[in-house]
Design an enzyme around this catalytic site. Structure first.
Site, PDB file in Angstrom:
ATOM      1  CB  ILE A  10      -1.073  -0.095   1.209  1.00  0.00           C
ATOM      2  CG1 ILE A  10      -2.070   1.075   0.962  1.00  0.00           C
ATOM      3  CG2 ILE A  10      -0.353   0.309   2.474  1.00  0.00           C
ATOM      4  CD1 ILE A  10      -3.403   0.942   1.993  1.00  0.00           C
ATOM      5  CB  SER A 128       4.936  -7.400 -14.579  1.00  0.00           C
ATOM      6  OG  SER A 128       5.754  -6.787 -15.607  1.00  0.00           O
ATOM      7  CD  GLU A 130      10.303  -6.295 -17.558  1.00  0.00           C
ATOM      8  OE1 GLU A 130      11.328  -7.110 -17.864  1.00  0.00           O
ATOM      9  OE2 GLU A 130      10.243  -5.191 -18.436  1.00  0.00           O
ATOM     10  CE1 TYR A 152       8.897  -7.124 -10.806  1.00  0.00           C
ATOM     11  CE2 TYR A 152       8.480  -7.313 -13.156  1.00  0.00           C
ATOM     12  CZ  TYR A 152       8.132  -6.697 -11.731  1.00  0.00           C
ATOM     13  OH  TYR A 152       6.780  -6.234 -11.857  1.00  0.00           O
ATOM     14  CE  LYS A 156       5.529  -8.859  -9.779  1.00  0.00           C
ATOM     15  NZ  LYS A 156       4.631  -8.642  -9.119  1.00  0.00           N
TER      16      LYS A 156
HETATM   17  O1  G4F Z   1      11.811   2.331 -15.814  1.00  0.00           O
HETATM   18  P1  G4F Z   1      12.204   0.786 -15.927  1.00  0.00           P
HETATM   19  O2  G4F Z   1      13.317   0.656 -14.944  1.00  0.00           O
HETATM   20  O3  G4F Z   1      10.966  -0.286 -15.890  1.00  0.00           O
HETATM   21  P2  G4F Z   1      10.945  -1.689 -16.454  1.00  0.00           P
HETATM   22  O4  G4F Z   1      12.111  -2.482 -16.388  1.00  0.00           O
HETATM   23  O5  G4F Z   1      10.152  -1.539 -17.912  1.00  0.00           O
HETATM   24  O6  G4F Z   1       9.833  -2.224 -15.160  1.00  0.00           O
HETATM   25  C1  G4F Z   1       8.630  -1.262 -14.854  1.00  0.00           C
HETATM   26  O7  G4F Z   1       7.475  -1.906 -15.430  1.00  0.00           O
HETATM   27  C2  G4F Z   1       7.172  -3.005 -15.708  1.00  0.00           C
HETATM   28  C3  G4F Z   1       5.791  -3.362 -16.334  1.00  0.00           C
HETATM   29  O8  G4F Z   1       4.893  -2.945 -15.477  1.00  0.00           O
HETATM   30  C4  G4F Z   1       6.894  -3.628 -13.842  1.00  0.00           C
HETATM   31  F1  G4F Z   1       6.577  -4.844 -13.877  1.00  0.00           F
HETATM   32  C5  G4F Z   1       8.345  -3.435 -13.343  1.00  0.00           C
HETATM   33  O9  G4F Z   1       8.062  -3.567 -11.854  1.00  0.00           O
HETATM   34  C6  G4F Z   1       8.422  -1.824 -13.360  1.00  0.00           C
HETATM   35  O10 G4F Z   1       7.650  -1.216 -12.844  1.00  0.00           O
HETATM   36  O11 G4F Z   1      13.019   0.913 -17.262  1.00  0.00           O
HETATM   37  C7  G4F Z   1      12.350   0.979 -18.652  1.00  0.00           C
HETATM   38  C8  G4F Z   1      13.431   0.877 -19.556  1.00  0.00           C
HETATM   39  C9  G4F Z   1      14.025  -0.445 -19.618  1.00  0.00           C
HETATM   40  O12 G4F Z   1      14.220  -0.830 -20.915  1.00  0.00           O
HETATM   41  C10 G4F Z   1      15.548   0.020 -19.319  1.00  0.00           C
HETATM   42  O13 G4F Z   1      16.505  -0.545 -19.808  1.00  0.00           O
HETATM   43  O14 G4F Z   1      14.068   1.984 -19.529  1.00  0.00           O
HETATM   44  C11 G4F Z   1      15.423   1.695 -20.020  1.00  0.00           C
HETATM   45  N1  G4F Z   1      16.455   2.562 -19.072  1.00  0.00           N
HETATM   46  C12 G4F Z   1      17.341   3.344 -19.953  1.00  0.00           C
HETATM   47  N2  G4F Z   1      18.231   3.836 -19.073  1.00  0.00           N
HETATM   48  C13 G4F Z   1      16.361   2.737 -17.690  1.00  0.00           C
HETATM   49  C14 G4F Z   1      17.866   3.582 -18.021  1.00  0.00           C
HETATM   50  N3  G4F Z   1      15.793   2.184 -16.919  1.00  0.00           N
HETATM   51  C15 G4F Z   1      16.416   2.590 -15.575  1.00  0.00           C
HETATM   52  N4  G4F Z   1      15.614   2.391 -14.529  1.00  0.00           N
HETATM   53  N5  G4F Z   1      17.281   3.567 -15.681  1.00  0.00           N
HETATM   54  C16 G4F Z   1      18.163   4.065 -16.590  1.00  0.00           C
HETATM   55  O15 G4F Z   1      19.051   4.822 -16.234  1.00  0.00           O
END
Ligand code: G4F
Length: 330
Positions: A10, A128, A130, A152, A156
């Protein structure tokens, strides 16, 4: 009769929006929270601080079956939304063992305790996109095979199958929402959207000079969390339990997100964004885009936010917060 809902997770982004939504519908809302959070409410329950006098919080941990059992034994819950998890994909590569243990066992503990104590309670599992990972078809729908690409994602998929198994083996009302990325001003700073919008604000106010990111070409189907939690509730109101994909159906790259977010603050992303190999993942999910037609048809659900409105709201909220921080400085 007032319905009672239990939300694990929550204090997270989705948990906070869902609690608000259920309170608005007249529910009695209970939340499971780690004891450390209850001991440090200012820092750890910030997203629900405005709700604290309207909800009931219970200490529990996904690592402890006994604590979950105890919470579920306390009230005759009608609906249970299991949102708690280690949800940062990059962290699951760094420590796959704890992600798998927490996410899989946590879901199993919730289901087992419900079966034991509240077999009529309806159960929502936060699946998800993912789980689709290296996608087998575009767009992805409920029938698309899973091919997870991270610990992860694997955790899931296991949670999804556990949920299906409890539905089929014990006749419980259990289902999974397969949610694509959903964001908003309450998103954690480690996720790329919030990392971008918070850094845009810091750059705008002279508190940062650059933004270091990984793969700018990764594409995601980004919606707003406030829209997505409505779908969670609608799923549990169906006559028969069934899984649903929730998505906007639009895909954008991290680069496009940057371009819009910097522009919203009057900046050009090309002057500030630097590529840093450290933020690349060992295995990437390159093209996620969902087909939510089942939800549109059966739940009458559709998103209200456009991609542009989502980016704008996030940037504006971070600009406001940065300005307030500056003004508060002596
Ligand atoms: O924002 P992200 O870390 O989210 P991701 O991996 O898509 O996962 C999120 O969404 C999923 C679906 O709902 C959930 F299940 C999960 O729990 C989470 O909420 O990354 C998004 C994209 C990736 O492809 C990553 O490689 O952004 C790319 N990215 C590029 N530079 C980055 C970065 N991600 C992060 N976190 N940080 C960076 O500097």
């Amino acid at each position: 009769m007032v319905k009672k809902a239990l939300i694990s997770g929550i204090t997270g982004q989705d948990g906070s929006y869902l609690a608000e939504h259920l309170l608005g519908l007249g529910y009695e809302v209970h939340g499971m929270v780690r004891r450390v959070a209850l001991e440090d409410p200012e820092r750890r329950v910030g997203r629900i601080s405005h709700l604290l006098d309207k909800i009931v919080l219970h200490p529990a941990s996904l690592e402890s079956y006994a604590s979950i059992f105890h919470v579920i034994s306390q009230h005759d819950f009608d609906e249970c939304y299991h949102l708690a998890a280690q949800s940062f994909v990059a962290e699951s590569f760094a420590d796959g063992f704890s992600t798998m243990a927490t996410n899989i066992n946590g879901t199993h503990y919730m289901l087992t305790a419900l079966r034991e104590l509240r077999p009529r309670c309806r159960f929502y599992f936060a699946g998800s996109s993912e789980m689709f990972g290296r996608v087998k078809e575009v767009p992805q729908r409920e029938t698309t095979p899973f091919y997870p690409r991270s610990p992860y994602g694997i955790s899931k998929v296991a949670g999804f199958h556990l949920t299906t198994n409890y539905r089929e083996a014990y006749g419980m009302f259990c289902l999974s929402g397969i949610l694509f990325n959903h964001e908003g001003p309450r998103r954690g700073f480690e996720f790329v959207t919030r990392k971008i919008t918070s850094t845009v604000a810091r750059i705008k106010f002279g508190m940062a000079s650059e933004l270091r990111l990984g793969n700018l070409e990764a594409r995601r189907d980004w919606g707003h969390a406030a829209d997505f939690v409505r779908a969670m509730h609608l799923m549990l109101q169906q006559e028969e339990p069934e899984d649903f994909v929730i998505a906007t159906g639009e895909t954008h790259s991290v680069r496009e997100f940057c371009e819009l977010a910097f522009a919203e603050a009057g900046l050009d992303y090309r002057e500030y964004v630097r590529i840093d190999e450290k933020f690349y993942r060992p295995a990437e999910v390159d093209l996620l885009v969902g087909d939510a037609s089942r939800a549109r048809k059966k739940l009458n659900w559709q998103p209200t936010y456009t991609f542009q409105a989502l980016v704008r709201e996030m940037v504006q909220a971070d600009l406001k917060a940065a300005e307030q921080r500056l003004e508060a400085k002596p």
